[in-house]
Design a protein around this motif. Sequence first.
Motif, PDB file in Angstrom:
ATOM      1  N   ASP A   1      -5.549   0.362   0.889  1.00  0.00           N
ATOM      2  CA  ASP A   1      -5.756  -0.511  -0.013  1.00  0.00           C
ATOM      3  C   ASP A   1      -4.375  -0.851  -0.666  1.00  0.00           C
ATOM      4  O   ASP A   1      -4.036  -0.107  -1.553  1.00  0.00           O
ATOM      5  N   ALA A   2      -4.025  -2.128  -0.505  1.00  0.00           N
ATOM      6  CA  ALA A   2      -2.939  -2.406  -1.132  1.00  0.00           C
ATOM      7  C   ALA A   2      -3.023  -2.987  -2.704  1.00  0.00           C
ATOM      8  O   ALA A   2      -1.854  -3.558  -3.166  1.00  0.00           O
TER       9      ALA A   2
ATOM     10  N   ASN B   1       0.654   3.915  -1.229  1.00  0.00           N
ATOM     11  CA  ASN B   1       0.089   5.586  -1.227  1.00  0.00           C
ATOM     12  C   ASN B   1      -0.733   5.451   0.147  1.00  0.00           C
ATOM     13  O   ASN B   1      -1.193   6.817   0.348  1.00  0.00           O
TER      14      ASN B   1
ATOM     15  N   ASP C   1      -4.588  -0.896  -5.240  1.00  0.00           N
ATOM     16  CA  ASP C   1      -4.862   0.329  -6.170  1.00  0.00           C
ATOM     17  C   ASP C   1      -3.515   0.761  -6.769  1.00  0.00           C
ATOM     18  O   ASP C   1      -3.364   1.575  -7.602  1.00  0.00           O
ATOM     19  N   GLU C   2      -2.199   0.043  -6.494  1.00  0.00           N
ATOM     20  CA  GLU C   2      -0.942   0.701  -7.018  1.00  0.00           C
ATOM     21  C   GLU C   2      -0.726   0.261  -8.309  1.00  0.00           C
ATOM     22  O   GLU C   2      -0.868  -0.940  -8.706  1.00  0.00           O
TER      23      GLU C   2
ATOM     24  N   ASP D   1       0.875  -1.163  -0.182  1.00  0.00           N
ATOM     25  CA  ASP D   1      -0.156  -0.059  -0.106  1.00  0.00           C
ATOM     26  C   ASP D   1       0.936   1.351   0.032  1.00  0.00           C
ATOM     27  O   ASP D   1       1.053   1.793   1.003  1.00  0.00           O
TER      28      ASP D   1
ATOM     29  N   ASN E   1      -3.433   4.482   1.473  1.00  0.00           N
ATOM     30  CA  ASN E   1      -5.035   4.713   1.390  1.00  0.00           C
ATOM     31  C   ASN E   1      -5.521   3.390   2.062  1.00  0.00           C
ATOM     32  O   ASN E   1      -6.906   3.145   1.968  1.00  0.00           O
TER      33      ASN E   1
HETATM   34 CA   LIG Z   1      -3.049   1.744  -1.862  1.00  0.00          CA
END
Ligand SMILES: [Ca+2]
Length: 529
Positions: free
Chosen positions: A218-219, A214, A221-222, A212, A216
């Motif tokens: 959620d691991a 960024n 969405d990168e 994760d 946020n």
């Molecule tokens: Ca993320």
Amino acid sequence: MVSVTMAGVLLAGCAAGGGRSIDDAIQNAKPVADSTGYTYTGTGPITGEPGTLKIMAQESNYSFVDISTAPIVLKVFEEAGITPEWQLLPYDSYEEDASPIISSAGTNADIIKIPDSGDPNQVYIKSGLFVPLDEYFDYMPNFIKWLSEHPVEKAELTAEDGHIYYVPGTNVADDYQPCLMYNQVWLDKAGMEAPDTLDELVELLRYFRDNDMNGNGDASDEIPMSVMKEFLPYMFGPAFGLDLVSGFQADDKGKVTYAYADSENYKKYLAFINSLYEEGLLEKDYETLDRDMVIDRISKDLTGVAFDFSWAMSMMYSNVLPYYDGTAATGFVGVAPLSGENTGFYVGRNSLAGMFGVNVNSGRIELACKFLDYAMCDHCQNYYQWGIEGESFVTNADGSRSYTEKGNDNDWLQSFGINPAFVLPAAQSVEATDILVAPWHAEINAELRQYIRHPWPDIYATTKESDTVNLYMADIQSIASDYETAFIKGEKNLEGDFESYLSELESHHLSEVTEIRQTQYDRYLEALN
Ligand SMILES: [Ca+2]
């Protein structure tokens, strides 16, 4: 163009020893008095009596700029003692509009901006339309000094008949070129240094994919990297010893090959990128990715790796990151190229830009040669890059220069005539580029300069060469591009289909084109040596 280029074929017969004859012309040149008894030695004025020159060139690319009245341009003519008579054609259609006029000898301009600037494969020179400048080197002290100091450009400018026809402007070619960039915050979060090798890159991309980055919560969405299709050859080719950017490349013995037909290294290159694709490290829709999409992702902190022209680094990528504070620690930061079995490099570009020739029908050839010589001297380049001291720039206590408040207003600066490459042989400068980007960006550029390798050189083509290359090359490139995508996406199999790919290139006359490139490269080497 047909009658024009026929003359080129005839002239091509006396091509031997081109490089040497230019060197002789340079060595034997000495300032001589013109018909009015005035001897020009490289500084203004260029003539003992006020003169006039007709110049066919291009309007500014800024519609609100009248380049013919821009103070910087007027200053150069005033110092030269010359009154210009302009024949300016629209910027956007210059090539289209000027080409037929030039080809039919339909202009009485003394100096002509060549419409094919930057592409010597478009044959213009050997047409008998332009004056061989080497026959007037006595009147061109600045130009011959520049040629002596720039052997690559001298070789590139030497036509196959052994003459030099144009005075060029130049681009920054070893600086601010495309490079690999990382999100520095993500790198630090991963606890990794910028990768030096392909293997280290893969390790980093996996980390970016699986964590994760960024923050946020959620691991998944990168997007590990967001690299546009056209930059893959820049990013990965060199690690496999390939200049896929230029396409044709020469080894250290001068043997020319087409990098996309390299049955060993190109195959490895494709296999590597295919493995990135299969692992989800190169995204599924990489072919349709464009710069706006990359910027959008960076602004949402979704991606960790980019590859683009250097200017994107601080001017389009870092500045949209949510946490960028103006320092490299929070930006998208350029790094050294990746190495594999081969040491990495970055592909630079050719420096030759807008070119100017003297009309053979001019009644003032000597004066036109002297003016072009004066217009390309360092003194005038200072005007083109910085303008006029006290108005557009000031010199600081440490000797560096800054634009004034007015100079920082781009509209004002354009109207003032900065970088008037449409009408004069202007050179870009690194110093004037440095002050446009963030200070850390200029520092990174200086570090990356060492990795830049010269691309396939600009070499003037004969008409026959140009016709053959134009006939076959589009198909060859399109086959290479289609297969490249199919191999990367696994739609074609490297073991089963690579041979048929090579045969298809062959059946579209790759050997014939490669042979022409070899002939041209031999000619370039001869002019270089
Ligand atoms: Ca993320």
